[in-house]
Design a protein around this motif. Structure first.
Motif, mmCIF file in Angstrom:
data_model
loop_
_atom_site.group_PDB
_atom_site.id
_atom_site.type_symbol
_atom_site.label_atom_id
_atom_site.label_comp_id
_atom_site.label_asym_id
_atom_site.label_seq_id
_atom_site.Cartn_x
_atom_site.Cartn_y
_atom_site.Cartn_z
ATOM 1 N N PHE A 46 0.735 -1.152 -0.122
ATOM 2 C CA PHE A 46 0.044 -0.030 -0.012
ATOM 3 C C PHE A 46 0.768 1.298 -0.038
ATOM 4 N N ASN A 92 -3.612 6.660 3.562
ATOM 5 C CA ASN A 92 -3.109 5.353 3.230
ATOM 6 C C ASN A 92 -2.865 4.550 4.313
ATOM 7 N N SER A 95 -5.293 1.560 5.195
ATOM 8 C CA SER A 95 -5.455 0.438 4.348
ATOM 9 C C SER A 95 -5.105 -0.792 5.222
ATOM 10 N N TYR A 99 -7.013 -4.204 5.729
ATOM 11 C CA TYR A 99 -6.412 -5.423 5.043
ATOM 12 C C TYR A 99 -4.771 -5.520 5.443
#
Length: 248
Positions: A46, A92, A95, A99
């Motif tokens: 990510f 970000n 994320s 996950y």
């Protein structure tokens, strides 16, 4: 090949030992370790550079062994969201809270609410879907469909996906009679199987987006942790949500 085989034997042995012991704290510890390793790999995929978020969620993953893992998941996600908003950070970092952190806390909750047998059934459905998708795709790719399943994963064929889902669903429906009636077992196995295909596809998308072949190299011959659990990160929440809905 030898390296891959040795790693497979070690992983299978570890899972069998944890499954047979069937201890809440040992199972929780295994899931916490997987979550920490998975989030470490997800940081790279990510492009997350915020180390404090990773350390905080790692602490929460361990705390989830002793506290309701769904509560921990919600608290973790909301805390990261609040941190991002308060300090005006890049979005970000949230994320990795979604996950793989959220999915693995759901997996542990699924174990706590049902049994180790249910987790074994989940593994059977997803592993058979993945294995048969590979075998059928390898031998019948392009025989019935000219186009591949998705541009995200060019090697994944429609033949393999359909064959894998069909195999996972049939085997799951039969073994699932230990927990459900045949109709329920069939529908749930089908849902899990389809979800696992897209879990694998999502992981492929992340790796393609990051320009890497594997999510990591912690598992010799197998790549990273996320490479091995991608299907479960989609399949486990589906099973958890269905069981919650039907009140099983």
């Amino acid at each position: 090949m030898k390296e891959r085989l040795v790693t497979s034997v070690i992983l299978i042995t570890l899972l069998l030992v944890v499954g047979l012991i069937d201890n809440v704290y040992l199972t929780g510890l295994l899931i916490a370790v997987i979550a920490i390793a998975g989030m470490y790999e997800a940081k790279r995929l990510f492009g997350v550079e915020e180390e404090r978020v990773f350390y905080f969620l790692s602490f929460m993953a361990v705390l989830g062994i002793f506290v309701n893992p769904i509560l921990i998941a919600v608290a973790g996600i909301l805390s990261v969201g609040g941190y991002i908003a308060f300090y005006q950070k890049d979005i970000n970092p949230i994320s990795i809270a979604l996950y793989p952190f959220l999915s693995l806390m759901i997996l542990f909750s699924l174990y706590l609410q049902t049994s180790m047998g249910m987790i074994g059934w989940l593994i059977l459905v997803i592993a058979s879907t993945d294995s048969f998708a590979y075998l059928i795709g390898k031998n019948f790719k392009g025989h019935f469909f000219k186009e591949g399943f998705s541009p995200t994963s060019p090697n994944k064929s429609w033949e393999g996906v359909i064959g894998g889902v069909a195999s996972g669903t049939i085997l799951g429906a039969i073994v699932g009679l230990a927990f459900f009636n045949f109709f329920e077992a069939f529908i749930i196995a089908l849902s899990i199987s389809i979800a696992s295909v897209f879990g694998d596809l999502f992981e492929s998308y992340l790796k393609r987006r990051a320009g890497v072949k594997d999510s990591g190299n912690i598992l010799p011959g197998h790549g990273g942790v996320l490479d091995r659990i991608d299907g479960y990160l989609f399949g486990a929440p589906v099973l958890w949500a269905i069981i919650l809905s039907i009140g099983h």
